[in-house]
Scaffold this motif. Structure first.
Motif, mmCIF file in Angstrom:
data_model
loop_
_atom_site.group_PDB
_atom_site.id
_atom_site.type_symbol
_atom_site.label_atom_id
_atom_site.label_comp_id
_atom_site.label_asym_id
_atom_site.label_seq_id
_atom_site.Cartn_x
_atom_site.Cartn_y
_atom_site.Cartn_z
ATOM 1 N N THR A 47 30.856 31.316 34.919
ATOM 2 C CA THR A 47 30.883 31.266 36.382
ATOM 3 C C THR A 47 32.246 30.866 36.931
ATOM 4 O O THR A 47 32.761 31.529 37.836
ATOM 5 C CB THR A 47 29.775 30.330 36.905
ATOM 6 O OG1 THR A 47 28.508 30.817 36.457
ATOM 7 C CG2 THR A 47 29.780 30.281 38.422
ATOM 8 N N PRO A 48 32.874 29.792 36.437
ATOM 9 C CA PRO A 48 34.221 29.491 36.944
ATOM 10 C C PRO A 48 35.231 30.584 36.619
ATOM 11 O O PRO A 48 36.219 30.759 37.342
ATOM 12 C CB PRO A 48 34.581 28.168 36.255
ATOM 13 C CG PRO A 48 33.675 28.063 35.098
ATOM 14 C CD PRO A 48 32.417 28.751 35.505
ATOM 15 N N GLY A 49 34.993 31.335 35.555
ATOM 16 C CA GLY A 49 35.863 32.464 35.255
ATOM 17 C C GLY A 49 35.762 33.538 36.317
ATOM 18 O O GLY A 49 36.780 34.077 36.781
ATOM 19 N N VAL A 50 34.534 33.866 36.717
ATOM 20 C CA VAL A 50 34.328 34.843 37.784
ATOM 21 C C VAL A 50 34.949 34.344 39.082
ATOM 22 O O VAL A 50 35.608 35.101 39.814
ATOM 23 C CB VAL A 50 32.818 35.132 37.972
ATOM 24 C CG1 VAL A 50 32.591 36.060 39.168
ATOM 25 C CG2 VAL A 50 32.226 35.746 36.712
ATOM 26 N N ASP A 51 34.755 33.057 39.366
ATOM 27 C CA ASP A 51 35.304 32.479 40.602
ATOM 28 C C ASP A 51 36.831 32.508 40.603
ATOM 29 O O ASP A 51 37.458 32.837 41.609
ATOM 30 C CB ASP A 51 34.810 31.035 40.763
ATOM 31 C CG ASP A 51 33.318 30.950 41.041
ATOM 32 O OD1 ASP A 51 32.736 31.970 41.464
ATOM 33 O OD2 ASP A 51 32.740 29.868 40.835
ATOM 34 N N ALA A 52 37.443 32.149 39.472
ATOM 35 C CA ALA A 52 38.905 32.130 39.387
ATOM 36 C C ALA A 52 39.483 33.532 39.531
ATOM 37 O O ALA A 52 40.490 33.738 40.226
ATOM 38 C CB ALA A 52 39.343 31.509 38.059
ATOM 39 N N LEU A 53 38.868 34.507 38.894
ATOM 40 C CA LEU A 53 39.327 35.894 39.013
ATOM 41 C C LEU A 53 39.149 36.400 40.445
ATOM 42 O O LEU A 53 40.007 37.105 40.980
ATOM 43 C CB LEU A 53 38.557 36.786 38.034
ATOM 44 C CG LEU A 53 38.913 36.594 36.554
ATOM 45 C CD1 LEU A 53 37.841 37.195 35.657
ATOM 46 C CD2 LEU A 53 40.262 37.209 36.236
ATOM 47 N N GLY A 54 38.030 36.021 41.067
ATOM 48 C CA GLY A 54 37.810 36.400 42.464
ATOM 49 C C GLY A 54 38.836 35.788 43.392
ATOM 50 O O GLY A 54 39.311 36.452 44.332
ATOM 51 N N ASN A 55 39.225 34.540 43.130
ATOM 52 C CA ASN A 55 40.255 33.889 43.949
ATOM 53 C C ASN A 55 41.603 34.597 43.790
ATOM 54 O O ASN A 55 42.334 34.788 44.770
ATOM 55 C CB ASN A 55 40.402 32.419 43.547
ATOM 56 C CG ASN A 55 39.213 31.582 43.967
ATOM 57 O OD1 ASN A 55 38.441 31.968 44.856
ATOM 58 N ND2 ASN A 55 39.031 30.442 43.335
ATOM 59 N N GLY A 56 41.930 34.971 42.559
ATOM 60 C CA GLY A 56 43.177 35.677 42.338
ATOM 61 C C GLY A 56 43.195 37.030 43.038
ATOM 62 O O GLY A 56 44.230 37.451 43.566
ATOM 63 N N TRP A 57 42.054 37.692 43.055
ATOM 64 C CA TRP A 57 41.989 39.009 43.702
ATOM 65 C C TRP A 57 42.087 38.889 45.220
ATOM 66 O O TRP A 57 42.785 39.659 45.878
ATOM 67 C CB TRP A 57 40.712 39.731 43.309
ATOM 68 C CG TRP A 57 40.750 41.184 43.658
ATOM 69 C CD1 TRP A 57 40.490 41.762 44.870
ATOM 70 C CD2 TRP A 57 41.123 42.252 42.788
ATOM 71 N NE1 TRP A 57 40.657 43.116 44.808
ATOM 72 C CE2 TRP A 57 41.052 43.446 43.537
ATOM 73 C CE3 TRP A 57 41.501 42.321 41.445
ATOM 74 C CZ2 TRP A 57 41.344 44.699 42.989
ATOM 75 C CZ3 TRP A 57 41.786 43.561 40.898
ATOM 76 C CH2 TRP A 57 41.710 44.721 41.665
ATOM 77 N N SER A 58 41.381 37.920 45.774
ATOM 78 C CA SER A 58 41.334 37.787 47.238
ATOM 79 C C SER A 58 42.513 37.003 47.798
ATOM 80 O O SER A 58 42.776 37.047 49.000
ATOM 81 C CB SER A 58 40.029 37.096 47.648
ATOM 82 O OG SER A 58 40.003 35.751 47.188
ATOM 83 N N GLY A 59 43.204 36.265 46.934
ATOM 84 C CA GLY A 59 44.318 35.446 47.399
ATOM 85 C C GLY A 59 43.920 34.051 47.808
ATOM 86 O O GLY A 59 44.755 33.278 48.290
ATOM 87 N N ALA A 60 42.649 33.695 47.623
ATOM 88 C CA ALA A 60 42.194 32.351 47.959
ATOM 89 C C ALA A 60 42.737 31.350 46.944
ATOM 90 O O ALA A 60 42.933 31.675 45.769
ATOM 91 C CB ALA A 60 40.667 32.293 47.976
ATOM 92 N N VAL A 61 42.989 30.146 47.401
ATOM 93 C CA VAL A 61 43.494 29.088 46.522
ATOM 94 C C VAL A 61 42.307 28.252 46.054
ATOM 95 O O VAL A 61 41.596 27.654 46.859
ATOM 96 C CB VAL A 61 44.517 28.193 47.249
ATOM 97 C CG1 VAL A 61 44.970 27.068 46.327
ATOM 98 C CG2 VAL A 61 45.708 29.027 47.714
ATOM 99 N N GLY A 62 42.104 28.205 44.758
ATOM 100 C CA GLY A 62 41.007 27.425 44.207
ATOM 101 C C GLY A 62 41.394 26.837 42.870
ATOM 102 O O GLY A 62 41.470 27.564 41.870
ATOM 103 N N VAL A 63 41.655 25.559 42.838
ATOM 104 C CA VAL A 63 42.104 24.896 41.611
ATOM 105 C C VAL A 63 40.927 24.539 40.711
ATOM 106 O O VAL A 63 41.038 24.572 39.487
ATOM 107 C CB VAL A 63 42.917 23.629 41.955
ATOM 108 C CG1 VAL A 63 43.339 22.897 40.691
ATOM 109 C CG2 VAL A 63 44.132 23.984 42.791
ATOM 110 N N PHE A 64 39.787 24.241 41.321
ATOM 111 C CA PHE A 64 38.641 23.722 40.562
ATOM 112 C C PHE A 64 38.199 24.664 39.439
ATOM 113 O O PHE A 64 38.017 24.203 38.291
ATOM 114 C CB PHE A 64 37.475 23.434 41.507
ATOM 115 C CG PHE A 64 36.292 22.799 40.835
ATOM 116 C CD1 PHE A 64 36.356 21.499 40.354
ATOM 117 C CD2 PHE A 64 35.111 23.507 40.662
ATOM 118 C CE1 PHE A 64 35.268 20.916 39.724
ATOM 119 C CE2 PHE A 64 34.028 22.941 40.039
ATOM 120 C CZ PHE A 64 34.097 21.639 39.566
ATOM 121 N N PRO A 65 38.025 25.984 39.678
ATOM 122 C CA PRO A 65 37.622 26.862 38.569
ATOM 123 C C PRO A 65 38.629 26.882 37.427
ATOM 124 O O PRO A 65 38.240 26.946 36.258
ATOM 125 C CB PRO A 65 37.506 28.241 39.238
ATOM 126 C CG PRO A 65 37.309 27.967 40.682
ATOM 127 C CD PRO A 65 38.081 26.720 40.953
#
Length: 229
Positions: free
Chosen positions: A189-207
């Protein structure tokens, strides 16, 4: 370094010659992309699915087969150590996952008009961490399950439910609440979230932090449990 490079190239060739690995890490995600009509939000999840198929679906059986056939034991008395072989397998899985992901991204952008990723460095970091994380779990499975057939089976049994519950194959918002809660605790799940953040440009350190923690824990567990024969 030369020996490791040659060993990695050999491991990569063996993976490429495996029809199942090639299908599920290249053709299968493209089929899902076509069925989804190039839905942009699905691409990061499909990338996570590709690396999960390699790290948890394929790697455990390969590593267990090396131990079962005494390959690792024989390497222990040669300049090519068993650790080097396992490292080469890790790198080969990451490279094959990268190739499948690049094809997927290229088709989604060129064929379906999906907007390119907005934060390529973050996407690349998320890809690398997610790949290594799934491989660390694959090594744990290979450490616990002694034979190749059993390791492959357990790897598949772990991987397939995870890609659905973690949001890799289908968006988690489409799942019932009870299944979404299960997905909250899955390592993919954090892998999906981190990849999604990279794609959308959102900043998310937690994943990213969670992925790094799983890698450390998985590597430590695999090292403690693994036996060369």
């Amino acid at each position: 370094m030369k020996a490791f490079t040659a060993l990695t190239a050999t491991e990569l060739r063996l993976l490429v010659r495996d029809p199942a690995s090639m299908f599920f890490m290249t053709a299968f995600p493209l089929m899902l992309l076509v069925l989804k009509h190039g839905e942009a939000g699905a691409v990061p999840g499909y990338i996570a699915m590709i690396v999960a198929i390699g790290g948890m679906g394929a790697l455990p059986g390969v590593v267990a087969s090396y131990r079962e056939r005494k390959v690792l034991k024989r390497l222990a008395i040669t300049p090519i150590s068993p650790v080097m072989l396992l490292g080469a397998q890790l790198v080969a899985q990451v490279l094959l996952g990268l190739a499948g992901s690049v094809v997927l991204v290229g088709v989604s952008i060129a064929g379906f008009g999906v907007d390119p990723p907005r934060n390529v460095p973050l996407l690349a970091a998320a890809f690398l961490l997610c790949s290594v994380m799934t491989c660390s779990l694959g090594f744990v499975i290979a450490a616990v399950v002694r034979n190749a057939r059993g390791a492959s089976l357990i790897g598949m049994l772990v991987m397939f439910p995870m890609i659905f519950l973690a949001g890799a194959a289908v968006p988690r918002r489409a799942l019932p609440e009870s299944l979404r809660r299960i997905g909250d605790f899955l390592p993919l799940t954090p892998g999906v979230d981190a990849l999604g953040n990279g794609w959308s440009g959102a900043v998310g350190v937690f994943p990213i932090v969670i992925l790094a923690g799983i890698i450390v824990a998985g590597t430590a567990a695999a090292a403690a449990l693994f036996r060369w024969e």
